[in-house]
Motif scaffolding. Structure first.
Motif, PDB file in Angstrom:
ATOM      1  N   UNK A  32       3.254   2.271  -2.113  1.00  0.00           N
ATOM      2  CA  UNK A  32       3.043   1.218  -1.125  1.00  0.00           C
ATOM      3  C   UNK A  32       4.234   0.281  -1.146  1.00  0.00           C
ATOM      4  N   UNK A  33       4.707  -0.067   0.038  1.00  0.00           N
ATOM      5  CA  UNK A  33       5.721  -1.106   0.186  1.00  0.00           C
ATOM      6  C   UNK A  33       5.123  -2.168   1.088  1.00  0.00           C
ATOM      7  N   UNK A  34       5.099  -3.396   0.596  1.00  0.00           N
ATOM      8  CA  UNK A  34       4.565  -4.521   1.366  1.00  0.00           C
ATOM      9  C   UNK A  34       5.711  -5.485   1.665  1.00  0.00           C
ATOM     10  N   UNK A  35       5.761  -5.956   2.908  1.00  0.00           N
ATOM     11  CA  UNK A  35       6.807  -6.891   3.315  1.00  0.00           C
ATOM     12  C   UNK A  35       6.163  -8.060   4.045  1.00  0.00           C
ATOM     13  N   UNK A  36       6.513  -9.265   3.596  1.00  0.00           N
ATOM     14  CA  UNK A  36       5.983 -10.463   4.248  1.00  0.00           C
ATOM     15  C   UNK A  36       6.573 -10.551   5.650  1.00  0.00           C
ATOM     16  N   UNK A  39       3.616 -16.214   7.944  1.00  0.00           N
ATOM     17  CA  UNK A  39       2.592 -16.886   7.142  1.00  0.00           C
ATOM     18  C   UNK A  39       1.309 -16.040   7.076  1.00  0.00           C
ATOM     19  N   UNK A  40       0.948 -15.639   5.883  1.00  0.00           N
ATOM     20  CA  UNK A  40      -0.257 -14.831   5.638  1.00  0.00           C
ATOM     21  C   UNK A  40      -0.261 -13.494   6.399  1.00  0.00           C
ATOM     22  N   UNK A  41       0.888 -13.003   6.796  1.00  0.00           N
ATOM     23  CA  UNK A  41       1.009 -11.734   7.511  1.00  0.00           C
ATOM     24  C   UNK A  41       1.920 -10.785   6.730  1.00  0.00           C
ATOM     25  N   UNK A  42       1.473  -9.530   6.609  1.00  0.00           N
ATOM     26  CA  UNK A  42       2.247  -8.516   5.879  1.00  0.00           C
ATOM     27  C   UNK A  42       2.302  -7.220   6.670  1.00  0.00           C
ATOM     28  N   UNK A  43       3.410  -6.507   6.481  1.00  0.00           N
ATOM     29  CA  UNK A  43       3.580  -5.158   6.993  1.00  0.00           C
ATOM     30  C   UNK A  43       3.512  -4.216   5.797  1.00  0.00           C
ATOM     31  N   UNK A  44       2.813  -3.101   5.954  1.00  0.00           N
ATOM     32  CA  UNK A  44       2.645  -2.143   4.862  1.00  0.00           C
ATOM     33  C   UNK A  44       3.194  -0.779   5.264  1.00  0.00           C
ATOM     34  N   UNK A  74      -6.862  -1.490   8.914  1.00  0.00           N
ATOM     35  CA  UNK A  74      -7.018  -0.037   8.839  1.00  0.00           C
ATOM     36  C   UNK A  74      -5.947   0.630   9.688  1.00  0.00           C
ATOM     37  N   UNK A  75      -5.325   1.653   9.118  1.00  0.00           N
ATOM     38  CA  UNK A  75      -4.378   2.494   9.874  1.00  0.00           C
ATOM     39  C   UNK A  75      -5.091   3.811  10.156  1.00  0.00           C
ATOM     40  N   UNK A  76      -5.461   4.035  11.405  1.00  0.00           N
ATOM     41  CA  UNK A  76      -6.130   5.269  11.800  1.00  0.00           C
ATOM     42  C   UNK A  76      -5.075   6.352  11.978  1.00  0.00           C
ATOM     43  N   UNK A  77      -5.367   7.540  11.467  1.00  0.00           N
ATOM     44  CA  UNK A  77      -4.476   8.693  11.586  1.00  0.00           C
ATOM     45  C   UNK A  77      -5.168   9.694  12.508  1.00  0.00           C
ATOM     46  N   UNK A  78      -4.527  10.024  13.610  1.00  0.00           N
ATOM     47  CA  UNK A  78      -5.185  10.773  14.677  1.00  0.00           C
ATOM     48  C   UNK A  78      -5.047  12.291  14.589  1.00  0.00           C
ATOM     49  N   UNK A  79      -4.330  12.780  13.570  1.00  0.00           N
ATOM     50  CA  UNK A  79      -4.156  14.236  13.454  1.00  0.00           C
ATOM     51  C   UNK A  79      -3.835  14.606  12.015  1.00  0.00           C
ATOM     52  N   UNK A  80      -4.020  15.872  11.638  1.00  0.00           N
ATOM     53  CA  UNK A  80      -3.687  16.334  10.283  1.00  0.00           C
ATOM     54  C   UNK A  80      -2.175  16.370  10.059  1.00  0.00           C
ATOM     55  N   UNK A  81      -1.803  16.298   8.798  1.00  0.00           N
ATOM     56  CA  UNK A  81      -0.398  16.375   8.388  1.00  0.00           C
ATOM     57  C   UNK A  81      -0.224  17.575   7.457  1.00  0.00           C
ATOM     58  N   UNK A  82      -0.565  18.745   7.966  1.00  0.00           N
ATOM     59  CA  UNK A  82      -0.570  19.971   7.169  1.00  0.00           C
ATOM     60  C   UNK A  82       0.810  20.275   6.598  1.00  0.00           C
ATOM     61  N   UNK A  92       1.444  -2.856  10.680  1.00  0.00           N
ATOM     62  CA  UNK A  92       2.094  -4.171  10.760  1.00  0.00           C
ATOM     63  C   UNK A  92       1.095  -5.272  11.081  1.00  0.00           C
ATOM     64  N   UNK A  93       1.454  -6.495  10.668  1.00  0.00           N
ATOM     65  CA  UNK A  93       0.695  -7.669  11.047  1.00  0.00           C
ATOM     66  C   UNK A  93      -0.676  -7.800  10.420  1.00  0.00           C
ATOM     67  N   UNK A  94      -0.819  -7.360   9.179  1.00  0.00           N
ATOM     68  CA  UNK A  94      -2.108  -7.480   8.494  1.00  0.00           C
ATOM     69  C   UNK A  94      -2.262  -8.916   7.985  1.00  0.00           C
ATOM     70  N   UNK A  95      -3.323  -9.581   8.379  1.00  0.00           N
ATOM     71  CA  UNK A  95      -3.602 -10.945   7.922  1.00  0.00           C
ATOM     72  C   UNK A  95      -4.210 -10.887   6.531  1.00  0.00           C
ATOM     73  N   UNK A  96      -3.572 -11.586   5.606  1.00  0.00           N
ATOM     74  CA  UNK A  96      -4.029 -11.626   4.216  1.00  0.00           C
ATOM     75  C   UNK A  96      -4.436 -13.069   3.912  1.00  0.00           C
ATOM     76  N   UNK A  97      -5.609 -13.275   3.327  1.00  0.00           N
ATOM     77  CA  UNK A  97      -6.051 -14.643   3.041  1.00  0.00           C
ATOM     78  C   UNK A  97      -5.029 -15.423   2.211  1.00  0.00           C
TER      79      UNK A  97
END
Length: 126
Positions: A32-36, A39-44, A74-82, A92-97
């Motif tokens: 996991x790489x997290x980037x601020x 304010x209270x927003x992170x990209x993963x 939540x990051x929804x994945x719409x297809x398999x990665x065989x 992007x833009x995940x609000x963290x308390x």
């Protein structure tokens, strides 16, 4: 030579077929790489490992949770990665308390649900 009763043979065959249909196992978060981002927003950027079998058994999402188990994104994945394992996708833009120093990431697959390796990442100074 010992004869196996037909009912026992069929039961063993059924068990073998069931075991092979869930051979992909559970989905694991391996990096996991997290980037601020504000304010209270992170990209993963999250790397998941899973032996996707195709549309019947694949990683269909991953989540970001606070340390209390509250769902933050939540990051929804719409297809398999065989043919792409492990694979990395972003959210992007995940609000963290405010005041949160770490988050939990977990993956979900279409057969087992949750249960693979989770990952806790530190958010300080990122």
């Amino acid at each position: 030579m010992m004869k196996i009763p037909l009912v026992v043979f069929n039961l063993l065959l059924l068990l073998l077929l069931l075991a092979s249909s869930v051979s992909a196992g559970e989905a694991d978060i391996i990096e996991v790489k997290a980037r601020k981002a504000g304010p209270n927003q992170y990209d993963f950027s999250v790397t998941v490992s899973h032996t996707d079998d195709g549309w019947d058994h694949y990683v269909d999402k991953w989540d970001v949770l606070d340390l209390h188990g509250n769902l933050l994104g939540t990051r929804v994945l719409h297809h398999p990665h065989v043919n792409e394992q492990p694979f990395t996708r972003s959210l992007s833009g995940v609000s963290v308390p405010s005041g949160s120093q770490s988050v939990i990431l977990r993956a979900h697959d279409s057969v087992h649900g949750y249960g693979g390796q989770e990952f806790i990442t530190d958010l300080q100074d990122r």
